[in-house]
Design an enzyme around this catalytic site. Structure first.
Site, short mmCIF file in Angstrom:
data_model
loop_
_atom_site.label_atom_id
_atom_site.label_comp_id
_atom_site.label_asym_id
_atom_site.label_seq_id
_atom_site.Cartn_x
_atom_site.Cartn_y
_atom_site.Cartn_z
N HIS A 87 -12.43 9.23 -0.72
CA HIS A 87 -11.42 9.23 -1.78
C HIS A 87 -11.52 7.96 -2.63
O HIS A 87 -10.61 7.15 -2.68
CB HIS A 87 -10.02 9.37 -1.17
CG HIS A 87 -8.94 9.27 -2.21
ND1 HIS A 87 -8.74 10.24 -3.18
CD2 HIS A 87 -8.05 8.30 -2.49
CE1 HIS A 87 -7.75 9.86 -3.97
NE2 HIS A 87 -7.31 8.69 -3.58
N ASP B 157 -7.37 15.17 -4.92
CA ASP B 157 -8.69 15.44 -5.50
C ASP B 157 -8.90 16.94 -5.68
O ASP B 157 -9.47 17.38 -6.68
CB ASP B 157 -9.78 14.84 -4.61
CG ASP B 157 -9.62 13.33 -4.47
OD1 ASP B 157 -9.36 12.68 -5.49
OD2 ASP B 157 -9.73 12.82 -3.34
P1 NAI Z 1 4.75 1.74 -4.99
O1 NAI Z 1 4.53 0.27 -5.07
O2 NAI Z 1 5.53 2.42 -6.04
O3 NAI Z 1 5.45 2.09 -3.59
C1 NAI Z 1 5.01 1.56 -2.39
C2 NAI Z 1 6.20 1.49 -1.46
O4 NAI Z 1 5.72 0.97 -0.21
C3 NAI Z 1 7.33 0.55 -1.93
O5 NAI Z 1 8.57 1.22 -1.86
C4 NAI Z 1 7.26 -0.60 -0.95
O6 NAI Z 1 8.53 -1.19 -0.68
C5 NAI Z 1 6.70 0.10 0.27
N1 NAI Z 1 6.14 -0.81 1.25
C6 NAI Z 1 5.39 -1.93 1.05
N2 NAI Z 1 5.10 -2.51 2.22
C7 NAI Z 1 5.67 -1.76 3.19
C8 NAI Z 1 5.73 -1.84 4.59
N3 NAI Z 1 5.15 -2.83 5.25
N4 NAI Z 1 6.39 -0.88 5.24
C9 NAI Z 1 6.98 0.15 4.58
N5 NAI Z 1 6.96 0.28 3.26
C10 NAI Z 1 6.31 -0.67 2.57
O7 NAI Z 1 3.30 2.43 -4.82
P2 NAI Z 1 2.90 3.97 -5.00
O8 NAI Z 1 2.54 4.23 -6.41
O9 NAI Z 1 3.93 4.79 -4.33
O10 NAI Z 1 1.51 4.00 -4.17
C11 NAI Z 1 1.49 3.82 -2.78
C12 NAI Z 1 0.07 3.88 -2.23
O11 NAI Z 1 -0.51 5.17 -2.43
C13 NAI Z 1 -0.90 2.91 -2.90
O12 NAI Z 1 -1.70 2.30 -1.91
C14 NAI Z 1 -1.76 3.79 -3.78
O13 NAI Z 1 -3.04 3.24 -4.01
C15 NAI Z 1 -1.84 5.04 -2.92
N6 NAI Z 1 -2.25 6.25 -3.63
C16 NAI Z 1 -3.03 7.16 -2.95
C17 NAI Z 1 -3.46 8.31 -3.54
C18 NAI Z 1 -4.28 9.30 -2.76
O14 NAI Z 1 -4.80 10.25 -3.36
N7 NAI Z 1 -4.45 9.15 -1.46
C19 NAI Z 1 -3.11 8.63 -4.94
C20 NAI Z 1 -2.24 7.68 -5.54
C21 NAI Z 1 -1.85 6.52 -4.91
#
Ligand code: NAI
Length: 342
Positions: free
Chosen positions: A202, A175
């Site tokens: 957020h 942000d």
């Molecule tokens: P993605 O689906 O590309 O990657 C998520 C990863 O987590 C995958 O490799 C999956 O295998 C893994 N995963 C799922 N369950 C798991 C578990 N129990 N233990 C370990 N790994 C596990 O998703 P992406 O795009 O990387 O986003 C991840 C998270 O980050 C989402 O919740 C998204 O909303 C959040 N996010 C947060 C932001 C922030 O500003 N805080 C900004 C953008 C995304």
């Protein structure tokens, strides 16, 4: 090096004045969800840090390839891979910083809260393992909805008797990164100099940029304030829509999280001048968690910067009051979930 390119100008100046790099890398960082859209580029950026001696990559699948690939980069850190629950504990032993980007991202039309049902359970399980294996580490939560997953993590840590509110962080750096970029573009400022504190939470209207506290000092018309605030609040959705079903922000998120990790490592390493915004356990308002600027030190949050709250504009004051009910509900939803599932 990462250190130079990610640190805002104010931080770089202070480093050169009163902080020397450790002679060698010495910190261990674990990334849980390292195979994901955020996890992979984040792992790459952290692999570039001169402060890291070991990078522990954990995911439920396919993390061996990511680790093999990264391990060929000739930077100091050793890369280790850990796959699935059986190896999760070992991925956490001895680490100083744990970053959690595990979970599902948004698709068009979804709010961050729509992710709750899946991600709440994932964060709970992962933080239980953190509590059992590295309770003293800085814990940095990226998984959404951050407004609820951070309270879940706090409850899990309390139940395990290891909660240190100074070391649990919701990562809201993106942000700030977005606010800095959009303000610099709109006002034609040199990007590296611009710093906008972003407070609250957020998600949607809980993201409250304090444009009146922008550094360097800059004035905005009412219309500019409205446009910039709304754009910063909806910037995540801008990316979700552009990706049209392929996920949410990953590259800018990795950049932002790498900045937050690097700041944490510098604080651990004794730099006495490290400030970041983060969603933390906080007394600043009547809500139990709130994002604000904090000073980071060896023991985590050293000081919550309350001066940003002095002299808010009427627009900011209204935004602050408007965000509280939504943020309160998201926090309570997380706390209820964590306590129901024990
Ligand atoms: P993605 O689906 O590309 O990657 C998520 C990863 O987590 C995958 O490799 C999956 O295998 C893994 N995963 C799922 N369950 C798991 C578990 N129990 N233990 C370990 N790994 C596990 O998703 P992406 O795009 O990387 O986003 C991840 C998270 O980050 C989402 O919740 C998204 O909303 C959040 N996010 C947060 C932001 C922030 O500003 N805080 C900004 C953008 C995304």
């Amino acid at each position: 090096a990462l250190r130079g390119s990610l640190a805002p100008e104010s931080m770089k100046r202070s480093q050169s004045l009163n902080h020397q790099l450790s002679p060698q890398a010495s910190y261990k960082v674990a990334i849980l969800g390292a195979n994901g859209g955020i996890g992979q580029p984040l792992s790459l950026l952290i692999k570039m840090s001169p402060l890291v001696s070991a990078l522990h990559l954990y995911d439920i699948a396919n993390v061996k390839g990511v680790a093999a690939d990264l391990s060929h980069c000739n930077t100091p850190s050793q890369v280790l891979d850990f796959t699935g629950p059986a190896e999760m504990g070992n991925s956490l032993k001895g680490v100083n910083v744990v970053v959690i980007p595990a979970g599902v991202p948004r698709k068009p039309g979804m709010t961050r809260d729509d992710l709750f049902n899946i991600n709440a359970g994932i964060v709970k399980t992962l933080v239980e393992a953190v509590a059992d294996n590295c309770p003293d580490a800085f814990i940095q939560i990226i998984s959404n909805p951050v407004n609820s997953t951070v309270p879940i993590a706090a409850e899990v840590l309390k139940k395990k008797g290891v909660y240190n509110p100074k070391k649990l962080f919701g990562v809201t750096t993106l942000d700030v990164v977005r606010a800095n970029t959009f303000v610099a573009q709109k006002k034609n400022l040199k990007l590296i100099d611009v710093d906008v504190p972003v407070i609250g939470g957020h998600a949607g209207i809980t993201i409250l940029p304090l444009l009146s506290k922008t550094k360097p000092s800059v004035s905005f018309t009412d219309q500019e304030v409205e446009e910039l605030t709304v754009r910063i609040q909806n910037a995540g959705t801008e990316v979700v829509e552009a990706k049209a079903g392929a996920g949410s922000a990953t590259l800018s998120m990795a950049y932002a999280a790498a900045r937050f990790v690097e700041s944490s490592l510098r604080a651990l390493d004794g730099d006495g001048d490290v400030y970041e915004c983060s969603f933390i356990d906080s007394d600043l308002t009547d809500l139990p968690f709130f994002a604000s600027r904090v000073k980071l030190g060896k023991n985590g949050v050293e000081e919550v910067i309350s001066s940003d709250f002095h002299g808010l504009t009427e627009y900011e004051q209204k935004g602050l009051e408007a965000l509280k009910p939504e943020l309160k509900a998201s926090i309570e939803k997380g706390i209820t979930f964590a306590n129901k599932q024990s």
